[in-house]
Write a protein that holds these residues in place. Structure first.
Motif, PDB file in Angstrom:
ATOM      1  N   HIS A  63       0.851  -1.184   0.000  1.00 42.08           N
ATOM      2  CA  HIS A  63       0.000   0.000   0.000  1.00 42.08           C
ATOM      3  C   HIS A  63       0.889   1.237   0.000  1.00 42.08           C
ATOM      4  CE1 HIS A  63       1.165   0.399   4.213  1.00 42.08           C
ATOM      5  NE2 HIS A  63       0.844  -0.888   4.352  1.00 42.08           N
ATOM      6  N   CYS A  66       0.787   6.708   4.420  1.00 44.30           N
ATOM      7  CA  CYS A  66      -0.117   7.769   4.876  1.00 44.30           C
ATOM      8  C   CYS A  66       0.611   9.109   4.781  1.00 44.30           C
ATOM      9  CB  CYS A  66      -0.510   7.553   6.329  1.00 44.30           C
ATOM     10  SG  CYS A  66      -1.203   5.935   6.719  1.00 44.30           S
ATOM     11  N   ARG A  78      -0.257   6.706  10.814  1.00 50.73           N
ATOM     12  CA  ARG A  78      -1.049   5.477  10.695  1.00 50.73           C
ATOM     13  C   ARG A  78      -1.467   4.970  12.077  1.00 50.73           C
ATOM     14  NH1 ARG A  78      -1.626   2.241   6.474  1.00 50.73           N
ATOM     15  NH2 ARG A  78       0.149   3.176   5.378  1.00 50.73           N
ATOM     16  N   SER A  81      -4.370   0.022  13.955  1.00 51.44           N
ATOM     17  CA  SER A  81      -5.209  -0.868  13.145  1.00 51.44           C
ATOM     18  C   SER A  81      -4.742  -0.982  11.706  1.00 51.44           C
ATOM     19  CB  SER A  81      -6.657  -0.367  13.164  1.00 51.44           C
ATOM     20  OG  SER A  81      -6.735   0.912  12.535  1.00 51.44           O
ATOM     21  N   GLY A  82      -3.871  -0.073  11.292  1.00 49.99           N
ATOM     22  CA  GLY A  82      -3.408  -0.067   9.903  1.00 49.99           C
ATOM     23  C   GLY A  82      -4.097   0.978   9.047  1.00 49.99           C
ATOM     24  N   ILE A  83      -5.125   1.621   9.601  1.00 49.90           N
ATOM     25  CA  ILE A  83      -5.853   2.663   8.871  1.00 49.90           C
ATOM     26  C   ILE A  83      -5.097   3.985   8.984  1.00 49.90           C
ATOM     27  CG2 ILE A  83      -8.049   3.913   8.702  1.00 49.90           C
ATOM     28  CD1 ILE A  83      -8.206   0.946   7.994  1.00 49.90           C
ATOM     29  N   CYS A  84      -5.063   4.749   7.901  1.00 51.25           N
ATOM     30  CA  CYS A  84      -4.438   6.076   7.944  1.00 51.25           C
ATOM     31  C   CYS A  84      -5.354   7.047   8.665  1.00 51.25           C
ATOM     32  CB  CYS A  84      -4.150   6.575   6.530  1.00 51.25           C
ATOM     33  SG  CYS A  84      -2.761   5.752   5.727  1.00 51.25           S
ATOM     34  N   ASN A  85      -4.775   7.878   9.503  1.00 49.19           N
ATOM     35  CA  ASN A  85      -5.564   8.855  10.251  1.00 49.19           C
ATOM     36  C   ASN A  85      -6.034  10.015   9.384  1.00 49.19           C
ATOM     37  OD1 ASN A  85      -5.417   7.511  12.749  1.00 49.19           O
ATOM     38  ND2 ASN A  85      -3.357   8.316  13.104  1.00 49.19           N
ATOM     39  N   ARG A  87      -6.057  11.357   4.885  1.00 51.50           N
ATOM     40  CA  ARG A  87      -5.699  11.021   3.511  1.00 51.50           C
ATOM     41  C   ARG A  87      -4.979  12.159   2.799  1.00 51.50           C
ATOM     42  NH1 ARG A  87     -10.190  10.764  -0.976  1.00 51.50           N
ATOM     43  NH2 ARG A  87      -8.306  11.334  -2.136  1.00 51.50           N
ATOM     44  N   GLN A 114      -8.086   6.845  -0.070  1.00 49.20           N
ATOM     45  CA  GLN A 114      -7.970   6.150   1.215  1.00 49.20           C
ATOM     46  C   GLN A 114      -7.675   4.656   1.075  1.00 49.20           C
ATOM     47  OE1 GLN A 114      -8.538   8.080   4.208  1.00 49.20           O
ATOM     48  NE2 GLN A 114      -7.621   6.335   5.282  1.00 49.20           N
ATOM     49  N   ASP A 118      -4.527   2.672   3.198  1.00 53.32           N
ATOM     50  CA  ASP A 118      -4.827   1.830   4.357  1.00 53.32           C
ATOM     51  C   ASP A 118      -4.172   0.461   4.194  1.00 53.32           C
ATOM     52  OD1 ASP A 118      -6.318   3.787   5.561  1.00 53.32           O
ATOM     53  OD2 ASP A 118      -8.248   3.032   4.820  1.00 53.32           O
ATOM     54  N   THR A 120      -5.281  -2.167   5.703  1.00 51.97           N
ATOM     55  CA  THR A 120      -6.372  -3.137   5.710  1.00 51.97           C
ATOM     56  C   THR A 120      -7.684  -2.408   5.448  1.00 51.97           C
ATOM     57  OG1 THR A 120      -7.505  -4.830   7.032  1.00 51.97           O
ATOM     58  CG2 THR A 120      -6.660  -2.918   8.214  1.00 51.97           C
TER      59      THR A 120
END
Length: 232
Positions: A63, A66, A78, A81-85, A87, A114, A118, A120
């Motif tokens: 991926h 971020c 990041r 959880s692996g999600i970007c805070n 975009r 997004q 991310d 995940t």
């Protein structure tokens, strides 16, 4: 035996005059113009390297990165959880090992779809980009240079005037213009950006403009990811 004639021939004198003329021409060019040209060249080269660094990161991690945590922290923002805070923000320069600032000392702006940043769920060949690049046609009308299914990420330099940019000291430059609507759009853009010819003409459609916009097409991204074994 006759001795060679002393002094310069006419041809040699002509060559000397041409060389001197070229040297004087370079000296007569304003120092500011020379610096501007150097900054333009360095920024374009750096942005090309940044695109390769972004693609290299994706090929290694599955991926894109971020945006950076802050003006002073170039790591990607990041969550556990692996999600970007977020975009959109500053380019994560330390994460990519690329220059933090453009040729004029401004931080690069970075935005990405997004799903492509991310960790995940994992990006797939059916993941859809959402970034639109616009320009202006010969009549000055805003038109789509790309469509929203072809661009996954954008890197922006605010150029020489640096309006809306941030310095290394976290100071944001004031806009200072009421006519640069396309630069304003780039400064606040998340998924829509202008890329057009540079101009200082405030009466031009969209106003004066000196932003550099570089984007990553989805086709290039998917090709690199497949070649790296990250997709399908």
């Amino acid at each position: 035996m006759k001795q060679a004639a002393a002094g310069f021939t006419l041809i040699e004198m002509a060559v000397v005059l041409v060389v001197v003329g070229l040297m004087l021409g370079g000296l007569l060019m304003p120092i500011s113009a020379q610096l501007d040209q150097r900054n333009y060249t360095e920024t374009r080269r750096a942005m090309s390297d940044i695109r390769e660094a972004l693609l290299g990161f994706a090929m290694a991690n599955g991926h894109l990165p971020c945006p950076a945590i802050s003006v002073s922290d170039g790591r990607e923002d990041r969550a556990v959880s692996g999600i970007c805070n977020k975009r959109v923000g500053f380019l994560p320069w330390s994460e990519l090992a690329v220059p933090k600032l453009d040729g004029w000392g401004h931080l690069y702006r970075y935005s990405a779809t997004q799903v492509f940043i991310d960790a995940t769920p994992k990006v797939s060949l059916t993941s859809t980009p959402d970034i639109l690049i616009k320009t202006r046609d010969t009549t000055g009308t805003a038109i789509n240079l790309t469509n929203t299914s072809t661009v996954i990420a954008v890197v922006l330099s605010f150029g020489k005037n640096g309006r809306w940019s941030y310095s290394d000291q976290a100071i944001q430059a004031a806009d200072g213009s009421t006519t640069n609507s396309d630069e304003d759009a780039n400064a606040s853009g998340t998924a829509s950006f202008f890329s057009r010819e540079l101009t200082a003409n405030t009466a031009a459609p969209g106003g004066e403009f000196d932003d550099f916009v570089l984007w990553i097409p989805a086709t290039l991204y998917f090709n690199r990811m497949v070649s790296a074994g990250q997709l399908p």
